[in-house]
Write a protein that holds these residues in place. Structure first.
Motif, PDB file in Angstrom:
ATOM      1  N   LEU A 183       0.841  -1.207   0.000  1.00 53.78           N
ATOM      2  CA  LEU A 183       0.000   0.000   0.000  1.00 53.78           C
ATOM      3  C   LEU A 183       0.867   1.244   0.000  1.00 53.78           C
ATOM      4  O   LEU A 183       0.659   2.170  -0.784  1.00 53.78           O
ATOM      5  CB  LEU A 183      -0.909   0.032   1.244  1.00 53.78           C
ATOM      6  N   THR A 184       1.861   1.272   0.879  1.00 53.28           N
ATOM      7  CA  THR A 184       2.646   2.502   1.017  1.00 53.28           C
ATOM      8  C   THR A 184       3.762   2.605  -0.013  1.00 53.28           C
ATOM      9  O   THR A 184       4.056   3.687  -0.501  1.00 53.28           O
ATOM     10  CB  THR A 184       3.276   2.605   2.421  1.00 53.28           C
ATOM     11  N   ASP A 185       4.412   1.488  -0.347  1.00 55.98           N
ATOM     12  CA  ASP A 185       5.624   1.575  -1.165  1.00 55.98           C
ATOM     13  C   ASP A 185       5.372   1.305  -2.641  1.00 55.98           C
ATOM     14  O   ASP A 185       6.050   1.860  -3.495  1.00 55.98           O
ATOM     15  CB  ASP A 185       6.679   0.575  -0.665  1.00 55.98           C
ATOM     16  N   LYS A 186       4.440   0.439  -2.941  1.00 55.23           N
ATOM     17  CA  LYS A 186       4.181   0.125  -4.346  1.00 55.23           C
ATOM     18  C   LYS A 186       3.073   1.022  -4.902  1.00 55.23           C
ATOM     19  O   LYS A 186       3.235   1.661  -5.924  1.00 55.23           O
ATOM     20  CB  LYS A 186       3.780  -1.346  -4.484  1.00 55.23           C
ATOM     21  N   ARG A 187       1.967   1.062  -4.186  1.00 55.64           N
ATOM     22  CA  ARG A 187       0.854   1.874  -4.679  1.00 55.64           C
ATOM     23  C   ARG A 187       0.908   3.282  -4.112  1.00 55.64           C
ATOM     24  O   ARG A 187       0.170   4.160  -4.541  1.00 55.64           O
ATOM     25  CB  ARG A 187      -0.474   1.183  -4.364  1.00 55.64           C
ATOM     26  N   LYS A 188       1.814   3.503  -3.174  1.00 57.06           N
ATOM     27  CA  LYS A 188       2.094   4.844  -2.650  1.00 57.06           C
ATOM     28  C   LYS A 188       0.832   5.570  -2.207  1.00 57.06           C
ATOM     29  O   LYS A 188       0.594   6.740  -2.513  1.00 57.06           O
ATOM     30  CB  LYS A 188       2.881   5.664  -3.675  1.00 57.06           C
ATOM     31  N   MET A 189       0.060   4.837  -1.458  1.00 51.48           N
ATOM     32  CA  MET A 189      -1.159   5.397  -0.904  1.00 51.48           C
ATOM     33  C   MET A 189      -0.798   6.332   0.246  1.00 51.48           C
ATOM     34  O   MET A 189       0.140   6.066   0.991  1.00 51.48           O
ATOM     35  CB  MET A 189      -1.980   4.209  -0.361  1.00 51.48           C
ATOM     36  N   ARG A 190      -1.543   7.380   0.396  1.00 48.74           N
ATOM     37  CA  ARG A 190      -1.294   8.310   1.501  1.00 48.74           C
ATOM     38  C   ARG A 190      -1.492   7.581   2.820  1.00 48.74           C
ATOM     39  O   ARG A 190      -2.450   6.824   2.978  1.00 48.74           O
ATOM     40  CB  ARG A 190      -2.256   9.487   1.398  1.00 48.74           C
ATOM     41  N   ARG A 191      -0.600   7.832   3.750  1.00 47.25           N
ATOM     42  CA  ARG A 191      -0.604   7.026   4.964  1.00 47.25           C
ATOM     43  C   ARG A 191      -1.890   7.147   5.769  1.00 47.25           C
ATOM     44  O   ARG A 191      -2.339   6.172   6.373  1.00 47.25           O
ATOM     45  CB  ARG A 191       0.593   7.373   5.858  1.00 47.25           C
ATOM     46  N   ASP A 192      -2.494   8.333   5.795  1.00 47.39           N
ATOM     47  CA  ASP A 192      -3.722   8.436   6.598  1.00 47.39           C
ATOM     48  C   ASP A 192      -4.891   7.731   5.908  1.00 47.39           C
ATOM     49  O   ASP A 192      -5.765   7.168   6.565  1.00 47.39           O
ATOM     50  CB  ASP A 192      -4.055   9.900   6.948  1.00 47.39           C
ATOM     51  N   ARG A 193      -4.863   7.726   4.568  1.00 51.43           N
ATOM     52  CA  ARG A 193      -5.886   6.964   3.864  1.00 51.43           C
ATOM     53  C   ARG A 193      -5.678   5.467   4.070  1.00 51.43           C
ATOM     54  O   ARG A 193      -6.638   4.714   4.229  1.00 51.43           O
ATOM     55  CB  ARG A 193      -5.860   7.292   2.375  1.00 51.43           C
ATOM     56  N   ALA A 194      -4.430   5.053   4.065  1.00 51.08           N
ATOM     57  CA  ALA A 194      -4.153   3.637   4.335  1.00 51.08           C
ATOM     58  C   ALA A 194      -4.644   3.267   5.728  1.00 51.08           C
ATOM     59  O   ALA A 194      -5.179   2.178   5.951  1.00 51.08           O
ATOM     60  CB  ALA A 194      -2.653   3.367   4.193  1.00 51.08           C
ATOM     61  N   ASP A 195      -4.479   4.194   6.651  1.00 57.11           N
ATOM     62  CA  ASP A 195      -4.953   3.955   8.010  1.00 57.11           C
ATOM     63  C   ASP A 195      -6.470   3.774   8.026  1.00 57.11           C
ATOM     64  O   ASP A 195      -6.994   2.833   8.651  1.00 57.11           O
ATOM     65  CB  ASP A 195      -4.530   5.136   8.907  1.00 57.11           C
ATOM     66  N   VAL A 196      -7.165   4.643   7.341  1.00 58.39           N
ATOM     67  CA  VAL A 196      -8.629   4.536   7.279  1.00 58.39           C
ATOM     68  C   VAL A 196      -9.033   3.225   6.600  1.00 58.39           C
ATOM     69  O   VAL A 196      -9.905   2.494   7.088  1.00 58.39           O
ATOM     70  CB  VAL A 196      -9.225   5.743   6.515  1.00 58.39           C
ATOM     71  N   PHE A 197      -8.374   2.928   5.501  1.00 57.52           N
ATOM     72  CA  PHE A 197      -8.709   1.709   4.756  1.00 57.52           C
ATOM     73  C   PHE A 197      -8.491   0.460   5.620  1.00 57.52           C
ATOM     74  O   PHE A 197      -9.341  -0.437   5.653  1.00 57.52           O
ATOM     75  CB  PHE A 197      -7.852   1.652   3.487  1.00 57.52           C
ATOM     76  N   CYS A 198      -7.374   0.422   6.312  1.00 61.65           N
ATOM     77  CA  CYS A 198      -7.047  -0.772   7.104  1.00 61.65           C
ATOM     78  C   CYS A 198      -7.911  -0.907   8.351  1.00 61.65           C
ATOM     79  O   CYS A 198      -7.935  -1.963   8.969  1.00 61.65           O
ATOM     80  CB  CYS A 198      -5.572  -0.769   7.502  1.00 61.65           C
ATOM     81  N   ALA A 199      -8.567   0.170   8.734  1.00 62.84           N
ATOM     82  CA  ALA A 199      -9.457   0.071   9.892  1.00 62.84           C
ATOM     83  C   ALA A 199     -10.875  -0.293   9.465  1.00 62.84           C
ATOM     84  O   ALA A 199     -11.744  -0.509  10.304  1.00 62.84           O
ATOM     85  CB  ALA A 199      -9.463   1.405  10.656  1.00 62.84           C
ATOM     86  N   SER A 200     -11.078  -0.367   8.160  1.00 62.14           N
ATOM     87  CA  SER A 200     -12.427  -0.579   7.654  1.00 62.14           C
ATOM     88  C   SER A 200     -12.666  -2.063   7.379  1.00 62.14           C
ATOM     89  O   SER A 200     -12.004  -2.663   6.545  1.00 62.14           O
ATOM     90  CB  SER A 200     -12.608   0.235   6.367  1.00 62.14           C
TER      91      SER A 200
END
Lengths: 572, 572
Positions: A183-200
């Motif tokens: 998520l962070t290194d390959k698709r370079k998703m914004r970290r706070d969005r990744a946080d929201v996504f992973c909590a969902s």
């Protein structure tokens, strides 16, 4: 805590005719890998693999398919991964199987699936086989992590199918098979969005999945099949995959990409497993359970093929290829079935000149598709050795053949010890170490550097000094002076020194050794790959020991019971 | 397993007059930090700190000294670390204290000592205060790891004094305070030699220590004092430390380096700890134990000094400095004393324009030694927040002042939520977010990137877009459009959304959250610093949970009993 994984033998060798969970179909430049997990086909008794959830057995088949596609189907330029189940692509790792597995099995399972995901990315990056994740239904957890390993993620936009990483919310663990790192290194998703996504728990779908970089394309059901086919063709067009028959040149025209493709088939490994060892054609493992070590002896080659045609004619029997497959299986066997053996001792027997002759073939014909695959397989097998949590010792003795590609085993070892001179009454030639051009670029580690560059981070000139001696039969004194081995001993000291070093190793804490080696082996830069093993997996390993995950009231054990887990709130 | 760390309050604030274990003496350009651990001065009752072994209390004093040297003794260009004990420099972390500590305390202790070691390296790299480890006796384990954090390691060559990392052999754990990473990444030791060294209980001394890159200089006892003095002077000469009084320029001559040096003194923090909170001058913490969260409110500045002279005149009262010290103490207080509070909510109150005025001072006078130190302290405090294993939420509400340096708290947060508009009947100004030049370079994370660059790894243009808006008071809509906050809500939804998000967070596994955040916060490149926290420490954390280390028969508990530990041989 459940620690009672059945003491069964795990076999990582398989073939498409024996697959229970995947179907592989090739049509010209496009292959389709269809996931259709047999719920009753779990590796461990009593687990039911519902909703295309997977256990190690499912992933063993996938790993096999990924390798076969490269050797047996060289015309394939795009691999489409899809599901045969309605509305679901893959529900991820099977939680029942995971919860009942021992800590050791959990860690080994995750390591293997990580290696499979990385093999997919390697096939795309280096073999021109692009992977398309065609998510015609929901992809959750490890199912979505599999998609993340692909080049392109298509998600059906049917107002129902989503991608999600519900591990945090449902299981109290991480998306630990590369998920967070990709998520962070390959698709370079914004970290706070990744946080929201992973909590969902429910994940995201449609337009939002696209906007948040979770999918590359969303397609309505009516256009789905056509879009998948179009995307597969588009990906195939980006492949640099050489035509399998360089002579004559490939015919022009999209539809003819596969014309003339002639892969080599990978027959079942010949292998005899006994109580105290495993014997392959070119690899022998001797188990010493009392001393908790395995000695893995590599047998050098006999006849060297004369040219490229000879290599193709030998096919899977081509020595470097046959050896790489056996080594890979041997390492996996030791990982899964002999966890109590803490040290692997690498030995070799054979003619170093013949090994170098093979390296010359691998070097000269590097542009040939099959030779390229052989080199890439060696690279991956060596990487698997790098992340194997056993102490690795290489013993260079009279009669050994650690040359070129085989010398990588010496450089992969935590320590390499070399016999100086010969034994009285022993007519074998004194031990030598030889380098080939392949030691200087063909086999990069996960950190992106060769083993020699990593070894000499502090003294880069030593790499040049070694390079200047390519082809020479280095004796113990010179190998030591060049920094290529840890130490050398003559006949007077050898037996005692080796015995002492191995016995000492066996006396140390197995856990501390695992941590020590995982640090010292990977000096210098980190890559997405090393971060997956070195940061993400490690947090998962830690969590996999915590009562909040694996305790009786922990999330893994409470999953599916209807009872909420009970957590110790203390933050560590 | 001993998990009964006394539930005592740990106080990280101290001052030289209260040191029990260190002595700090400054003479011109050279300061000497002498380690003389009081065996009876352990933090936990019943532990005896023999042979200059340390516990957290000893390291709290060292951390204080390292910070004070930068602010109070700006003329110092070399810091010599030595021991007052005969034949021993430092025996490392005290094993009795470590064995009896809870897992949480072990992890927090190692994290803090790692931060102190990194603060030493930061002082050398950015403040021109070089560190010289003068090992006049044996340095073992954490003692040698402290030396590894210094710029230069001198070892007395008395045929007795050695350096060693005996953790593997004696304790079944790792040299986990940066030791392994600094061997491979800083000193670039060959991996097989590092393996031999780390397996050696007795370590290495004299010439071999030099040849193996373990020391930079070995000196016979007769020449020791002169050599230490000469090396301290030589290191001082490499310092770029500006003269503390830029006007008039410094007098020439080695002996006059310190002339005119005028540091600022760091008085004790004013702090009131109550049952439900902590109050500082510019920071308030409110504890909500039922909901397991702490709300940390930063109070904006009042009067802005007019010029550089005004900054120096204010000294420790200079708002950014005072706030950084309080924030640092607040975070450490929450780490050590409130492990059950899983979420820290950052709030702020004040005038954003005044905050930006301070940032302008910090930017304009970046070349001044004191301003430089204030900026560097902010950088370190923010890094401490980054590696704090609590969920971090930033709430940007009406009346808040998240501008410039304070906006870094927003970017450090796992999620940042912004109030759009005002509440009915509330006359405070609507929430804004403002950027200053300091958000684009002054405060790099451990990964070497700014928080904004890390945030926008996938969309570098977003960094430029944000940069173009420096100084603007961004409202919720614009902040969200620029990707600077996670989400915004108006009065209708705010209370419910915030309550839901915080309650949901509190329902997740604390361990899984720790692992998730530690992955998502550090996207992209790794550095020696992130590897210390993200690879080495993590292996240590894992080992710190394993029975082979902490079980009744594990190595940590068996140490010193005369009984050998009993290990589960299974390799994971």
């Amino acid at each position: 805590m459940p620690q009672d994984t059945p003491a069964m033998q795990i076999d990582c060798a398989t073939e498409p005719a024996r697959y229970r969970h995947w179907r592989l179909a090739c049509a010209g430049a496009v292959a389709t890998l269809t996931l259709d997990v047999d719920p009753a086909g779990g590796l461990f008794p009593g687990t039911e693999l519902k909703l295309n959830s997977y256990d190690l057995g499912v992933d063993i088949e996938l790993a096999d398919a990924v390798t076969r596609l490269r050797f047996e189907h060289p015309a394939v330029r795009t691999v489409v991964i899809r599901s045969a189940k309605e509305n679901v692509f893959c529900a991820g790792a099977n939680i029942g199987a995971l919860a009942q597995a021992s800590h050791t099995h959990k860690v080994n399972f995750c390591k293997f699936t990580n290696e499979t995901r990385l093999a997919i990315e390697d096939a795309s990056a280096h073999s021109g086989q692009r992977y398309l994740a065609a998510l015609g239904g929901t992809a959750a957890g490890g199912g979505y992590e599999l998609a993340l390993a692909c080049d392109w993620i298509m998600l059906i936009d049917d107002r129902r199918s989503s991608v999600s990483l519900p591990e945090l919310a449902l299981l109290g663990v991480l998306p630990g098979t590369g998920g967070l790192t990709r998520l962070t290194d390959k698709r370079k998703m914004r970290r706070d969005r990744a946080d929201v996504f992973c909590a969902s728990e429910e994940g995201m779908r449609g337009r939002r999945a696209l906007d948040w970089r979770l999918a590359d394309e969303v397609v309505p059901p009516s256009a789905w099949e056509a879009a998948v086919a179009a995307r597969a063709a588009a990906l195939a067009a980006t492949s640099d995959r050489p035509h399998p028959h360089p002579d004559p040149p490939p015919l022009a025209g999209e539809g003819r990409v596969g014309v003339g493709a002639q892969g080599i088939s990978l027959p079942a490994l010949e292998r005899r497993i006994t109580d105290d060892g495993v014997a392959y054609g070119h690899v022998r493992i001797a188990l010493d359970r009392a001393r908790r070590r395995a000695t893995l002896t590599v047998l050098g080659p006999a006849r060297v093929p004369g040219d490229l045609a000879g290599i193709h004619a030998e096919g899977a029997a081509f020595w470097p290829l046959a050896l790489a497959r056996e080594l890979d299986d041997a390492i996996l066997h030791l990982r899964f079935n002999e966890p109590g053996l803490g040290t692997i001792v690498f030995r070799s027997e054979g003619d170093p000149a013949a090994v170098l002759a093979f390296d010359e073939l691998l070097d000269t014909h590097a542009g040939d598709w099959l030779v390229r695959e052989v080199r890439l397989l060696w690279k991956r097998v060596l990487k698997r050795i790098d992340v194997t949590s056993r102490s690795l010792f290489a013993l260079l003795e009279p009669g050994s053949c650690f040359a070129g590609s085989l010398a990588e085993l010496v450089f992969a070892a935590d320590r390499s010890l070399m016999f100086s001179g010969s034994r009285a009454g022993d007519n074998r030639t004194a031990a030598t170490l030889s380098l080939s051009p392949l030691n200087f670029g063909a086999y990069v580690m996960g950190n992106g550097l060769t083993r020699l560059t990593t070894r000499f981070l502090g003294e880069p000139l030593s790499v040049e000094r070694a390079q200047a001696r390519i082809g020479a039969a280095l004796d113990a004194a010179e190998a030591e002076a060049l920094g290529l081995v840890t130490a050398s001993y003559d006949e007077v000291d050898w037996d005692d020194e080796i015995r002492f070093a191995l016995d000492e190793r066996a006396s140390f804490s197995p856990d501390a050794l695992t941590g020590l080696e995982a640090n010292l082996r990977f000096a210098g830069p980190e890559t997405m790959e090393t971060r997956i093993f070195g940061r993400l997996s490690l947090w998962q390993n830690w969590i996999f020991q915590r009562p909040n995950a694996v305790g009786d009231e922990g999330a893994l054990n409470r999953y599916g019971t209807g009872q909420r887990p009970s957590f110790d709130p203390e933050r560590v």
